[in-house]
Design a protein around this motif. Structure first.
Motif, PDB file in Angstrom:
ATOM      1  N   GLN A   1     -50.401  26.336  -6.661  1.00 21.94           N
ATOM      2  CA  GLN A   1     -49.288  27.278  -6.593  1.00 21.94           C
ATOM      3  C   GLN A   1     -49.218  27.901  -5.195  1.00 21.94           C
ATOM      4  N   LYS A   2     -47.995  28.116  -4.722  1.00 19.69           N
ATOM      5  CA  LYS A   2     -47.798  28.726  -3.417  1.00 19.69           C
ATOM      6  C   LYS A   2     -47.931  30.241  -3.567  1.00 19.69           C
ATOM      7  N   LEU A   3     -48.928  30.790  -2.958  1.00 20.41           N
ATOM      8  CA  LEU A   3     -49.272  32.191  -3.153  1.00 20.41           C
ATOM      9  C   LEU A   3     -48.923  33.024  -1.926  1.00 20.41           C
TER      10      LEU A   3
ATOM     11  N   ILE B   1     -55.889  15.129   5.025  1.00 23.97           N
ATOM     12  CA  ILE B   1     -56.684  16.316   5.240  1.00 23.97           C
ATOM     13  C   ILE B   1     -56.435  17.282   4.078  1.00 23.97           C
ATOM     14  N   HIS B   2     -57.458  17.572   3.317  1.00 22.26           N
ATOM     15  CA  HIS B   2     -57.352  18.420   2.131  1.00 22.26           C
ATOM     16  C   HIS B   2     -58.159  19.685   2.359  1.00 22.26           C
ATOM     17  N   VAL B   3     -57.467  20.808   2.321  1.00 21.66           N
ATOM     18  CA  VAL B   3     -58.154  22.064   2.589  1.00 21.66           C
ATOM     19  C   VAL B   3     -57.845  23.069   1.484  1.00 21.66           C
TER      20      VAL B   3
ATOM     21  N   SER C   1     -54.147  22.674  -0.421  1.00 22.62           N
ATOM     22  CA  SER C   1     -53.022  22.254   0.413  1.00 22.62           C
ATOM     23  C   SER C   1     -52.319  21.022  -0.129  1.00 22.62           C
ATOM     24  N   TYR C   2     -52.980  20.276  -0.993  1.00 20.69           N
ATOM     25  CA  TYR C   2     -52.467  18.985  -1.464  1.00 20.69           C
ATOM     26  C   TYR C   2     -52.120  19.078  -2.939  1.00 20.69           C
ATOM     27  N   ASP C   3     -50.846  18.813  -3.269  1.00 20.03           N
ATOM     28  CA  ASP C   3     -50.368  19.006  -4.639  1.00 20.03           C
ATOM     29  C   ASP C   3     -51.135  18.173  -5.652  1.00 20.03           C
ATOM     30  N   GLY C   4     -51.580  16.991  -5.259  1.00 24.56           N
ATOM     31  CA  GLY C   4     -52.274  16.124  -6.209  1.00 24.56           C
ATOM     32  C   GLY C   4     -53.784  16.251  -6.138  1.00 24.56           C
ATOM     33  N   PHE C   5     -54.286  17.408  -5.724  1.00 20.08           N
ATOM     34  CA  PHE C   5     -55.720  17.537  -5.467  1.00 20.08           C
ATOM     35  C   PHE C   5     -56.563  17.362  -6.729  1.00 20.08           C
ATOM     36  N   SER C   6     -55.995  17.614  -7.903  1.00 20.94           N
ATOM     37  CA  SER C   6     -56.798  17.537  -9.125  1.00 20.94           C
ATOM     38  C   SER C   6     -56.589  16.230  -9.895  1.00 20.94           C
TER      39      SER C   6
END
Length: 579
Positions: A187-189, A163-165, A200-205
């Motif tokens: 980045q955690k904001l 689940i990618h949000v 939410s997913y570190d490898g989204f890009s």
């Protein structure tokens, strides 16, 4: 006492008797299959059966001595009882209703209103809220069942690894204007600068190229990737629209979805913890998110079998390209399917959704697995008190396709008019069921054989014949006596005109059947050795509630095996009329 006439013959098929007492011209095969054993030279039982044909002319009910003073209570859902009194047997709604429980409907008062409105299954989405919050909801639902006489099953929905949000930090939607530049970052904001979105997913890009298109919630808004900076993406809004909190996203390249993250497991560590929580609290269904193949379903079912003696059913959500490719093996492995049209619409062109939905529904029916049609059924009612006419048409089409259940998501969980949305589902499904009855009379359902053993094949044939008989004879109801619910589900698969009352002494079976089309599960003590006693007792209990009257015709089907036989092929059909 019940007055029953019967004939017994030895034959290969089912014989027929004409039941003139009903005033009907149809031939009525009432078949009871019991073991007829012949012993071979090695002492082994040969595969022969005695087929006992029963045409019950009349059933006299009312004498307390007949049912041992009928001391036991009838575990019939309060809403079904009220609907039966108001509309009669043939007016009862067949399509089941699932409501997602959220902040807008989680109080005991709101849950009771949903129960009174016809909610059959309460869904808890583990993506949202705390475990303590879910625990309170589960306790309140069980309290309603125990104290108010409802029969509401509980389903938890896993979050899933894939689940990618995206979160823009605002409590409500944000308008993305065409041409505006946005930064999508991992980045955690703590504070969200304007036009900044956290993934939410570190490898989204990973694997994303300049020129790819990032699509929000299947098309609510679109962004073109203009630059990659480390793991972050700079994007220009190409299609303006609303950007919801925790919106789901996908990437497209040259008009095709960019396939990603197939290596991630279906069940995350959080999912396993949520499943353990659900099992410990006795939930009835676990809906598995982002299922790509049957292996993850089998893994969870094996775990549940080892973990708990209680029968918790596993539903698989069809919401990805991979799940569509492996759909049939997933359906065979699971206990039911949810067509998650929202997420599925992110991965396939939206114009394909109607045909894919119908295909999934058809496969589920052929394989005798309940199917839930979910997502955006009445999306406008999140804000408005009445649905669009297109939404009502969409609901009606799902009913016409013979889906077992319809599900509300945001409409009930966060919507302003959840109870009205449930009422729309109830009215639209009831009306469509009546309208399509004549259409179904003309259609021929492809019966895919399912059973491998002889007893299972016999059960299938009996249920197929029973429904055809029930429809042709115009019986008022089908009573099925079952331990594990198989024959009740086989009857449901055939979509009979009369409702199916499934009497069982197993609480887990009762709650599982709550998702089956046309089945009203009833909890009652049953005897394995006295079928006639079971029938007399349950008919008397229903009569005492004023729901069974003179002249009603009932078809009786059973798969209860006597304790004194080691043969499971003990199924029967009888037709009875009340005098």
């Amino acid at each position: 006492m019940a007055s029953v006439t019967s004939n017994s013959v030895l034959c290969r098929g089912l014989s027929t008797n004409r039941v003139t007492q009903f005033g009907l011209k149809n031939e009525v095969p009432g078949a009871k299959v019991v073991p007829w054993r012949t012993i071979g030279s090695e002492g082994k039982t040969k595969g022969k059966f005695r087929v006992e044909v029963k045409a019950a002319a009349a059933v006299q009910i009312g004498g307390l001595e007949q049912v041992k003073e009928a001391k036991q209570e009838l575990g019939l859902d309060a809403v079904s009882e009220g609907e039966l009194r108001e509309k009669g047997f043939l007016g009862m709604r067949k399509t089941k209703l699932v409501c997602t429980i959220g902040p807008a409907c989680s109080s005991p008062e709101d849950l009771e209103k949903l129960a009174l409105g016809g909610m059959n299954v309460a869904r808890l989405n583990m993506c949202h809220n705390t475990r303590d919050w879910h625990l309170d909801v589960i306790k309140n639902i069980k309290k309603l069942n125990e104290e108010k006489g409802f029969c509401i099953s509980i389903m938890i929905d896993t979050e899933g690894s894939q689940i990618h949000v995206l979160d823009h930090g605002a409590p409500s939607s944000v308008k993305a204007e065409e041409g505006s530049i946005w930064l999508f970052t991992t980045q955690k904001l703590e504070d969200y600068p304007p036009f900044t979105v956290q993934a939410s997913y570190d490898g989204f890009s990973e694997g994303i190229e300049v020129g790819d298109v990032l699509v929000i919630d299947g098309g609510m808004a679109s962004f073109e990737v203009t630059e990659k900076v480390g793991n972050d993406l700079c994007c220009r809004c190409s299609d303006s629209g609303l950007f919801l909190p925790r919106a789901k996203f996908s990437f497209w390249r040259d008009g095709k979805l960019v396939a990603r993250n197939s290596e991630l497991p279906t069940l995350s560590k959080k999912d396993w913890a949520d499943i353990e929580f659900g099992v410990s609290e006795g939930v009835d269904f676990i809906a598995l998110s982002f299922v790509n193949d049957a292996d993850s379903v089998r893994q969870l079912k094996n775990y549940l079998y080892m973990r708990s003696s209680r029968s918790t059913r596993v539903l698989a959500k069809i919401e990805s390209l991979e799940s569509l490719k492996n759909m049939e093996e997933i359906v065979e492995a699971c206990d039911g399917i949810m067509v998650a049209r929202g997420d599925l619409g992110v991965e396939i062109p939206y114009e394909q959704i109607p045909t894919v939905q119908e295909e999934i529904t058809c496969v589920c029916r052929e394989l005798n697995k309940p199917v839930i049609v979910a997502s955006q059924l009445l999306e406008s009612m999140v804000e408005y008190p009445t649905p669009t006419r297109a939404e009502v048409a969409d609901v009606s089409e799902a009913v016409r396709q013979n889906a077992d259940a319809l599900m509300l998501s945001g409409e009930s969980a966060i919507g302003l008019h959840g109870q009205k949305a449930l009422s729309v589902l109830q009215m639209a499904s009831s009306r469509m069921e009546l309208w399509s009855r004549e259409e179904n009379r003309q259609s021929i359902f492809h019966q895919r054989p399912l059973g491998v053993s002889l007893p299972d094949r016999i059960a299938e044939q009996i249920c197929n014949c029973a429904v055809e008989m029930a429809n042709n004879l115009g019986v008022d109801a089908i009573f099925v006596y079952t331990k594990h619910g198989r024959m009740a589900s086989l009857l449901s698969r055939n979509r009979p005109y009369p409702p199916i009352f499934a009497f069982t002494s197993e609480s887990g079976t009762r709650m599982a059947l709550n998702l089956q089309w046309g089945v009203i599960p009833v909890l009652v003590d049953l005897s394995d050795d006295d079928m006639e006693g079971n029938v007399s007792t349950t008919m008397e209990l229903i009569r005492r509630k004023g729901m069974l009257k003179h002249g009603d015709v009932v078809m009786v089907v059973s798969d209860l095996a006597p304790n004194h036989t080691n043969c499971s092929a003990f199924q029967s059909i009888q037709v009875k009329t009340v005098v």
